[in-house]
Motif scaffolding. Structure first.
Motif, PDB file in Angstrom:
ATOM      1  N   LEU A  15       0.818  -1.165  -0.104  1.00 13.95           N
ATOM      2  CA  LEU A  15      -0.292  -0.060   0.039  1.00 13.95           C
ATOM      3  C   LEU A  15       0.711   1.256   0.007  1.00 13.95           C
ATOM      4  CD1 LEU A  15      -2.825  -1.110   2.583  1.00 13.95           C
ATOM      5  CD2 LEU A  15      -2.769  -0.982  -0.055  1.00 13.95           C
ATOM      6  N   LEU A  16       1.870   1.377   0.863  1.00 17.65           N
ATOM      7  CA  LEU A  16       2.830   2.250   0.860  1.00 17.65           C
ATOM      8  C   LEU A  16       3.544   2.424  -0.631  1.00 17.65           C
ATOM      9  CD1 LEU A  16       3.658   4.291   3.216  1.00 17.65           C
ATOM     10  CD2 LEU A  16       5.595   2.988   3.934  1.00 17.65           C
ATOM     11  N   CYS A  17       3.891   1.626  -1.182  1.00 16.70           N
ATOM     12  CA  CYS A  17       4.495   1.637  -2.453  1.00 16.70           C
ATOM     13  C   CYS A  17       3.607   2.091  -3.529  1.00 16.70           C
ATOM     14  CB  CYS A  17       5.170   0.276  -2.916  1.00 16.70           C
ATOM     15  SG  CYS A  17       6.657   0.025  -2.035  1.00 16.70           S
ATOM     16  N   LEU A  18       2.131   1.532  -3.428  1.00 15.74           N
ATOM     17  CA  LEU A  18       1.197   2.179  -4.491  1.00 15.74           C
ATOM     18  C   LEU A  18       1.094   3.841  -4.252  1.00 15.74           C
ATOM     19  CD1 LEU A  18      -1.451  -0.607  -4.121  1.00 15.74           C
ATOM     20  CD2 LEU A  18      -0.381   0.119  -6.123  1.00 15.74           C
ATOM     21  N   LEU A  19       0.888   4.155  -3.102  1.00 15.36           N
ATOM     22  CA  LEU A  19       0.939   5.879  -2.544  1.00 15.36           C
ATOM     23  C   LEU A  19       2.043   6.333  -3.242  1.00 15.36           C
ATOM     24  CD1 LEU A  19      -0.719   7.810  -1.492  1.00 15.36           C
ATOM     25  CD2 LEU A  19       0.273   7.369   0.698  1.00 15.36           C
ATOM     26  N   SER A  20       3.312   5.770  -2.925  1.00 17.65           N
ATOM     27  CA  SER A  20       4.218   6.434  -3.182  1.00 17.65           C
ATOM     28  C   SER A  20       4.655   6.648  -4.633  1.00 17.65           C
ATOM     29  CB  SER A  20       5.824   5.882  -2.828  1.00 17.65           C
ATOM     30  OG  SER A  20       5.738   5.887  -1.461  1.00 17.65           O
ATOM     31  N   SER A  21       4.358   5.602  -5.454  1.00 17.81           N
ATOM     32  CA  SER A  21       4.385   5.724  -6.866  1.00 17.81           C
ATOM     33  C   SER A  21       3.335   6.493  -7.606  1.00 17.81           C
ATOM     34  CB  SER A  21       4.190   4.096  -7.448  1.00 17.81           C
ATOM     35  OG  SER A  21       3.159   3.697  -7.116  1.00 17.81           O
ATOM     36  N   TYR A  22       2.216   6.539  -6.724  1.00 24.01           N
ATOM     37  CA  TYR A  22       1.160   7.401  -7.496  1.00 24.01           C
ATOM     38  C   TYR A  22       1.580   9.002  -7.040  1.00 24.01           C
ATOM     39  CZ  TYR A  22      -3.154  10.174  -7.527  1.00 24.01           C
ATOM     40  OH  TYR A  22      -3.974  11.244  -7.836  1.00 24.01           O
ATOM     41  N   LEU A  23       2.197   9.097  -6.103  1.00 23.76           N
ATOM     42  CA  LEU A  23       2.646  10.548  -5.634  1.00 23.76           C
ATOM     43  C   LEU A  23       3.873  10.945  -6.545  1.00 23.76           C
ATOM     44  CD1 LEU A  23       2.470  10.512  -1.867  1.00 23.76           C
ATOM     45  CD2 LEU A  23       1.031  11.789  -3.728  1.00 23.76           C
ATOM     46  N   ILE A  24       4.810   9.910  -6.965  1.00 28.95           N
ATOM     47  CA  ILE A  24       6.050  10.226  -7.860  1.00 28.95           C
ATOM     48  C   ILE A  24       5.497  10.457  -9.256  1.00 28.95           C
ATOM     49  CG2 ILE A  24       8.082   9.174  -8.672  1.00 28.95           C
ATOM     50  CD1 ILE A  24       8.282   8.021  -6.047  1.00 28.95           C
ATOM     51  N   SER A  25       4.439   9.607  -9.691  1.00 30.00           N
ATOM     52  CA  SER A  25       4.080   9.700 -11.123  1.00 30.00           C
ATOM     53  C   SER A  25       3.098  11.050 -11.322  1.00 30.00           C
ATOM     54  CB  SER A  25       3.169   8.537 -11.635  1.00 30.00           C
ATOM     55  OG  SER A  25       1.785   8.702 -10.697  1.00 30.00           O
ATOM     56  N   LYS A  26       2.827  11.608 -10.251  1.00 29.10           N
ATOM     57  CA  LYS A  26       2.274  12.977 -10.394  1.00 29.10           C
ATOM     58  C   LYS A  26       3.140  14.341 -10.406  1.00 29.10           C
ATOM     59  CE  LYS A  26      -1.969  11.368 -10.843  1.00 29.10           C
ATOM     60  NZ  LYS A  26      -2.227  11.373 -12.235  1.00 29.10           N
ATOM     61  N   ILE A  27       4.039  14.014 -11.178  1.00 30.34           N
ATOM     62  CA  ILE A  27       5.176  14.763 -11.377  1.00 30.34           C
ATOM     63  C   ILE A  27       4.661  16.187 -11.883  1.00 30.34           C
ATOM     64  CG2 ILE A  27       6.198  14.050 -13.374  1.00 30.34           C
ATOM     65  CD1 ILE A  27       8.982  14.403 -12.655  1.00 30.34           C
ATOM     66  N   SER A  28       5.128  17.452 -11.627  1.00 31.91           N
ATOM     67  CA  SER A  28       5.055  18.700 -12.216  1.00 31.91           C
ATOM     68  C   SER A  28       5.034  18.848 -13.785  1.00 31.91           C
ATOM     69  CB  SER A  28       5.597  19.787 -11.466  1.00 31.91           C
ATOM     70  OG  SER A  28       7.038  19.755 -11.825  1.00 31.91           O
ATOM     71  N   LEU A  29       4.346  19.628 -14.204  1.00 31.71           N
ATOM     72  CA  LEU A  29       4.616  19.610 -15.604  1.00 31.71           C
ATOM     73  C   LEU A  29       5.899  19.955 -15.996  1.00 31.71           C
ATOM     74  CD1 LEU A  29       3.206  19.637 -18.649  1.00 31.71           C
ATOM     75  CD2 LEU A  29       2.767  22.395 -18.282  1.00 31.71           C
ATOM     76  N   ILE A  30       6.704  20.771 -15.180  1.00 28.24           N
ATOM     77  CA  ILE A  30       7.983  21.220 -15.678  1.00 28.24           C
ATOM     78  C   ILE A  30       8.933  20.256 -15.615  1.00 28.24           C
ATOM     79  CG2 ILE A  30       9.904  22.716 -14.958  1.00 28.24           C
ATOM     80  CD1 ILE A  30       7.725  25.012 -14.170  1.00 28.24           C
ATOM     81  N   GLY A  31       8.691  19.024 -14.672  1.00 26.15           N
ATOM     82  CA  GLY A  31       9.328  18.040 -14.211  1.00 26.15           C
ATOM     83  C   GLY A  31       9.004  17.078 -15.620  1.00 26.15           C
ATOM     84  N   LYS A  32       8.055  16.864 -15.986  1.00 22.83           N
ATOM     85  CA  LYS A  32       7.677  15.943 -17.046  1.00 22.83           C
ATOM     86  C   LYS A  32       8.528  16.284 -18.371  1.00 22.83           C
ATOM     87  CE  LYS A  32       3.118  14.411 -15.445  1.00 22.83           C
ATOM     88  NZ  LYS A  32       1.877  14.166 -15.900  1.00 22.83           N
ATOM     89  N   ILE A  33       8.453  17.788 -18.569  1.00 25.66           N
ATOM     90  CA  ILE A  33       9.095  18.376 -19.823  1.00 25.66           C
ATOM     91  C   ILE A  33      10.836  18.085 -19.621  1.00 25.66           C
ATOM     92  CG2 ILE A  33      10.021  20.499 -20.804  1.00 25.66           C
ATOM     93  CD1 ILE A  33       6.752  21.307 -20.284  1.00 25.66           C
ATOM     94  N   GLY A  34      11.254  18.643 -18.368  1.00 28.76           N
ATOM     95  CA  GLY A  34      12.539  18.071 -17.942  1.00 28.76           C
ATOM     96  C   GLY A  34      13.050  16.738 -18.317  1.00 28.76           C
ATOM     97  N   ILE A  35      12.066  15.755 -17.823  1.00 29.23           N
ATOM     98  CA  ILE A  35      12.603  14.303 -18.016  1.00 29.23           C
ATOM     99  C   ILE A  35      12.563  14.006 -19.522  1.00 29.23           C
ATOM    100  CG2 ILE A  35      11.719  11.831 -17.623  1.00 29.23           C
ATOM    101  CD1 ILE A  35      11.198  12.922 -14.391  1.00 29.23           C
ATOM    102  N   ALA A  36      11.439  14.377 -20.377  1.00 27.03           N
ATOM    103  CA  ALA A  36      11.287  14.054 -21.639  1.00 27.03           C
ATOM    104  C   ALA A  36      12.361  14.606 -22.342  1.00 27.03           C
ATOM    105  CB  ALA A  36      10.027  14.595 -22.160  1.00 27.03           C
ATOM    106  N   VAL A  37      13.053  16.046 -21.980  1.00 27.40           N
ATOM    107  CA  VAL A  37      13.982  16.438 -22.840  1.00 27.40           C
ATOM    108  C   VAL A  37      15.538  16.313 -22.244  1.00 27.40           C
ATOM    109  CG1 VAL A  37      14.951  18.960 -23.651  1.00 27.40           C
ATOM    110  CG2 VAL A  37      12.506  18.384 -23.600  1.00 27.40           C
TER     111      VAL A  37
END
Length: 151
Positions: A15-37
């Motif tokens: 359950l803790l890993c599910l919550l953690s992975s959910y929170l991590i995957s909700k990265i900010s838009l700037i973070g998503k762009i930074g990871i993609a680029v």
């Protein structure tokens, strides 16, 4: 007796890993762009299930090692190993907090992302504390059994 508590620990870690992975995957838009680029090696952090698998396997590895040591080795070995992993987890938590606090690009990832990693380290700390308590209680049970046999 330990198997029942161990199954509760594994369910709690799931359950803790599910919550953690959910929170991590909700990265900010700037973070998503930074990871993609720029940071393509962290692309898996954008996927909730990949993040869950990574975090859950890491937690199961720690639980598996500590369980094996608890069952097959002297209690001292379990305690030393659990304390060692506990120190590493606390250090990881501190470095993660420090990095998120002082690295500008990581601050842009926002609090949900940060909280996901903090929960991961807290889960690892919880597993270590579980086995430290189990080792201490196992020793207490042995003392009670020896005393009852002597009487």
């Amino acid at each position: 007796m330990l198997k029942r508590e161990l199954s509760i620990l594994v369910i709690a870690q799931t359950l803790l890993c599910l919550l953690s992975s959910y929170l991590i995957s909700k990265i900010s838009l700037i973070g998503k762009i930074g990871i993609a680029v720029f940071y393509k090696e962290y692309k898996w952090l954008r996927s909730g299930w990949k993040t869950f698998l990574f975090l859950f396997i890491a937690q199961l590895l720690v639980i598996g090692i500590l369980y094996f040591l608890h069952r097959k080795r002297p209690k001292k070995t379990t305690v030393y190993t659990a304390v060692g992993i506990l120190v590493l987890a606390v250090t990881g938590l501190w470095f993660t907090y420090n990095d998120f606090l002082h690295t500008y690009s990581h601050r842009l990832l926002k609090e949900r992302f940060h909280m996901g990693f903090y929960l991961f380290w807290m889960g690892m700390i919880g597993s270590c504390v579980f086995f430290l308590v189990a080792s201490a209680l196992g020793r207490q049970r042995l003392i009670v059994e020896v005393k009852s046999e002597n009487q």
